[in-house]
Design a protein around this motif. Sequence first.
Motif, PDB file in Angstrom:
ATOM      1  N   PHE A   8       0.652  -1.128   0.084  1.00 20.07           N
ATOM      2  CA  PHE A   8      -0.021  -0.090   0.263  1.00 20.07           C
ATOM      3  C   PHE A   8       0.921   1.279  -0.030  1.00 20.07           C
ATOM      4  CE2 PHE A   8      -3.937  -1.994   2.153  1.00 20.07           C
ATOM      5  CZ  PHE A   8      -4.483  -2.489   1.168  1.00 20.07           C
ATOM      6  N   VAL A   9       1.831   1.077   0.726  1.00 18.82           N
ATOM      7  CA  VAL A   9       3.029   2.464   0.995  1.00 18.82           C
ATOM      8  C   VAL A   9       3.208   2.986  -0.608  1.00 18.82           C
ATOM      9  CG1 VAL A   9       5.005   1.276   1.102  1.00 18.82           C
ATOM     10  CG2 VAL A   9       4.898   3.596   2.082  1.00 18.82           C
ATOM     11  N   ASN A  10       3.430   2.005  -1.456  1.00 20.20           N
ATOM     12  CA  ASN A  10       4.183   2.219  -2.823  1.00 20.20           C
ATOM     13  C   ASN A  10       2.878   3.006  -3.637  1.00 20.20           C
ATOM     14  OD1 ASN A  10       5.343  -0.774  -2.500  1.00 20.20           O
ATOM     15  ND2 ASN A  10       6.716   0.840  -2.663  1.00 20.20           N
ATOM     16  N   PHE A  11       1.619   2.577  -3.468  1.00 23.36           N
ATOM     17  CA  PHE A  11       0.525   2.920  -4.148  1.00 23.36           C
ATOM     18  C   PHE A  11       0.331   4.319  -3.521  1.00 23.36           C
ATOM     19  CE2 PHE A  11      -3.768   3.343  -5.803  1.00 23.36           C
ATOM     20  CZ  PHE A  11      -3.378   2.853  -6.949  1.00 23.36           C
ATOM     21  N   ASP A  12       0.293   4.512  -2.344  1.00 21.13           N
ATOM     22  CA  ASP A  12      -0.143   5.567  -1.385  1.00 21.13           C
ATOM     23  C   ASP A  12       0.604   6.778  -2.068  1.00 21.13           C
ATOM     24  OD1 ASP A  12      -1.986   4.243   0.130  1.00 21.13           O
ATOM     25  OD2 ASP A  12      -0.572   4.243   1.865  1.00 21.13           O
ATOM     26  N   PHE A  13       1.868   6.592  -2.263  1.00 22.09           N
ATOM     27  CA  PHE A  13       2.998   7.717  -2.651  1.00 22.09           C
ATOM     28  C   PHE A  13       2.619   7.996  -4.118  1.00 22.09           C
ATOM     29  CE2 PHE A  13       6.788   9.401  -4.349  1.00 22.09           C
ATOM     30  CZ  PHE A  13       6.953  10.338  -3.701  1.00 22.09           C
ATOM     31  N   ALA A  14       2.712   7.098  -5.236  1.00 19.66           N
ATOM     32  CA  ALA A  14       2.089   7.347  -6.350  1.00 19.66           C
ATOM     33  C   ALA A  14       0.843   8.132  -6.437  1.00 19.66           C
ATOM     34  CB  ALA A  14       2.178   6.079  -7.303  1.00 19.66           C
ATOM     35  N   LEU A  15      -0.010   7.677  -5.897  1.00 23.17           N
ATOM     36  CA  LEU A  15      -1.478   8.262  -5.958  1.00 23.17           C
ATOM     37  C   LEU A  15      -1.584   9.497  -5.293  1.00 23.17           C
ATOM     38  CD1 LEU A  15      -4.337   7.867  -6.920  1.00 23.17           C
ATOM     39  CD2 LEU A  15      -4.865   6.703  -4.682  1.00 23.17           C
ATOM     40  N   VAL A  16      -0.709   9.844  -4.399  1.00 25.30           N
ATOM     41  CA  VAL A  16      -0.841  11.200  -3.678  1.00 25.30           C
ATOM     42  C   VAL A  16      -0.231  12.339  -4.548  1.00 25.30           C
ATOM     43  CG1 VAL A  16       0.038  12.588  -1.751  1.00 25.30           C
ATOM     44  CG2 VAL A  16      -1.182  10.386  -1.138  1.00 25.30           C
ATOM     45  N   GLN A  17       0.965  11.874  -5.223  1.00 27.79           N
ATOM     46  CA  GLN A  17       1.526  12.654  -6.266  1.00 27.79           C
ATOM     47  C   GLN A  17       0.479  13.201  -7.331  1.00 27.79           C
ATOM     48  OE1 GLN A  17       4.491  13.895  -5.172  1.00 27.79           O
ATOM     49  NE2 GLN A  17       4.071  12.420  -3.660  1.00 27.79           N
ATOM     50  N   VAL A  18      -0.316  12.164  -7.791  1.00 26.60           N
ATOM     51  CA  VAL A  18      -1.149  12.243  -8.600  1.00 26.60           C
ATOM     52  C   VAL A  18      -2.547  13.338  -8.167  1.00 26.60           C
ATOM     53  CG1 VAL A  18      -2.885  11.516 -10.384  1.00 26.60           C
ATOM     54  CG2 VAL A  18      -0.552  10.541 -10.337  1.00 26.60           C
ATOM     55  N   LEU A  19      -2.844  13.003  -7.051  1.00 28.07           N
ATOM     56  CA  LEU A  19      -3.987  13.622  -6.365  1.00 28.07           C
ATOM     57  C   LEU A  19      -3.756  15.048  -6.143  1.00 28.07           C
ATOM     58  CD1 LEU A  19      -5.383  10.872  -4.284  1.00 28.07           C
ATOM     59  CD2 LEU A  19      -6.384  11.692  -5.926  1.00 28.07           C
ATOM     60  N   LEU A  20      -2.466  15.474  -5.805  1.00 31.37           N
ATOM     61  CA  LEU A  20      -2.002  16.705  -5.353  1.00 31.37           C
ATOM     62  C   LEU A  20      -2.121  17.663  -6.826  1.00 31.37           C
ATOM     63  CD1 LEU A  20       0.888  16.131  -3.128  1.00 31.37           C
ATOM     64  CD2 LEU A  20      -1.395  17.149  -2.664  1.00 31.37           C
ATOM     65  N   TRP A  21      -1.636  16.944  -7.951  1.00 32.71           N
ATOM     66  CA  TRP A  21      -1.576  17.728  -9.276  1.00 32.71           C
ATOM     67  C   TRP A  21      -3.217  17.966  -9.679  1.00 32.71           C
ATOM     68  CZ3 TRP A  21      -3.196  15.715 -14.516  1.00 32.71           C
ATOM     69  CH2 TRP A  21      -2.814  16.756 -15.264  1.00 32.71           C
ATOM     70  N   ILE A  22      -3.998  17.032  -9.339  1.00 32.06           N
ATOM     71  CA  ILE A  22      -5.313  16.926  -9.969  1.00 32.06           C
ATOM     72  C   ILE A  22      -6.251  18.042  -9.083  1.00 32.06           C
ATOM     73  CG2 ILE A  22      -7.716  15.741  -9.817  1.00 32.06           C
ATOM     74  CD1 ILE A  22      -6.041  12.934 -10.673  1.00 32.06           C
ATOM     75  N   MET A  23      -5.840  18.046  -7.784  1.00 24.83           N
ATOM     76  CA  MET A  23      -6.108  18.863  -7.005  1.00 24.83           C
ATOM     77  C   MET A  23      -6.001  20.396  -7.180  1.00 24.83           C
ATOM     78  SD  MET A  23      -6.433  17.516  -3.203  1.00 24.83           S
ATOM     79  CE  MET A  23      -4.859  17.758  -2.650  1.00 24.83           C
ATOM     80  N   GLN A  24      -4.907  20.790  -7.656  1.00 18.52           N
ATOM     81  CA  GLN A  24      -4.349  22.157  -8.258  1.00 18.52           C
ATOM     82  C   GLN A  24      -5.231  22.337  -9.453  1.00 18.52           C
ATOM     83  OE1 GLN A  24      -0.376  21.889  -9.027  1.00 18.52           O
ATOM     84  NE2 GLN A  24       0.338  21.712  -6.726  1.00 18.52           N
ATOM     85  N   MET A  25      -5.788  21.404 -10.460  1.00 17.63           N
ATOM     86  CA  MET A  25      -6.545  21.812 -11.443  1.00 17.63           C
ATOM     87  C   MET A  25      -8.123  22.149 -11.094  1.00 17.63           C
ATOM     88  SD  MET A  25      -5.294  18.647 -14.103  1.00 17.63           S
ATOM     89  CE  MET A  25      -6.748  18.481 -14.623  1.00 17.63           C
ATOM     90  N   GLY A  26      -8.322  21.867  -9.817  1.00 17.84           N
ATOM     91  CA  GLY A  26      -9.708  22.310  -9.411  1.00 17.84           C
ATOM     92  C   GLY A  26     -10.931  21.300  -9.392  1.00 17.84           C
TER      93      GLY A  26
END
Length: 188
Positions: A48-66
């Motif tokens: 899970f820790v591997n997927f958590d890191f990858a997913l959070v990086q993408v989610l942070l980018w998506i959140m910036q898009m609004g």
Amino acid sequence: CRGFCAGDAARSGQSKNRPCTGLISISCARSGAFFKGGTVDLAKGERFVNFDFALVQVLLWIMQMGLHRIIISYDIACKYHINFMERIAERSWPLMTPTEQSLFSALIVVWLVPKFHLAAHIEGCADKFSFNWTKNVGRTCGELVESNWAALGMMATSIREMGFGHRRDTINDAMCDWNWRKATGESE
């Protein structure tokens, strides 16, 4: 659910001599494009820790898009999502700042299991995590990432023997090429 080894801490690669036993990558369920920052090497199997890191990086980018609603499709979303917020907010190793966590909490996040993988899950999962019963997802199957791996799988025997930097560059080039071909070839 039954029969899925992904996310099990005891699962590891075939060779104990390799520093990397695989790769996790986040891609768009609609276009198949790989997300920037969403690829992570696996050190000892899929955890899970591997997927958590990858997913959070993408989610942070998506959140910036609004965006206000995010659909996450993962083979084991039924068990993965359970303590997701606790894992990313872990005090000793937080993956999001408190501000980012509050922004994320305001989003509508829907966890689903891809259609092909859903057949192997128990009935409770099939009802709760199905694309078929989710509004505003169209006829998305959630399995597009598997076709990405099929296209990149031919590199496996070559990159297995590469050093870390060369391996990383080769994978990055292949993913960028994949994104380019997907973007420019959609009208064909």
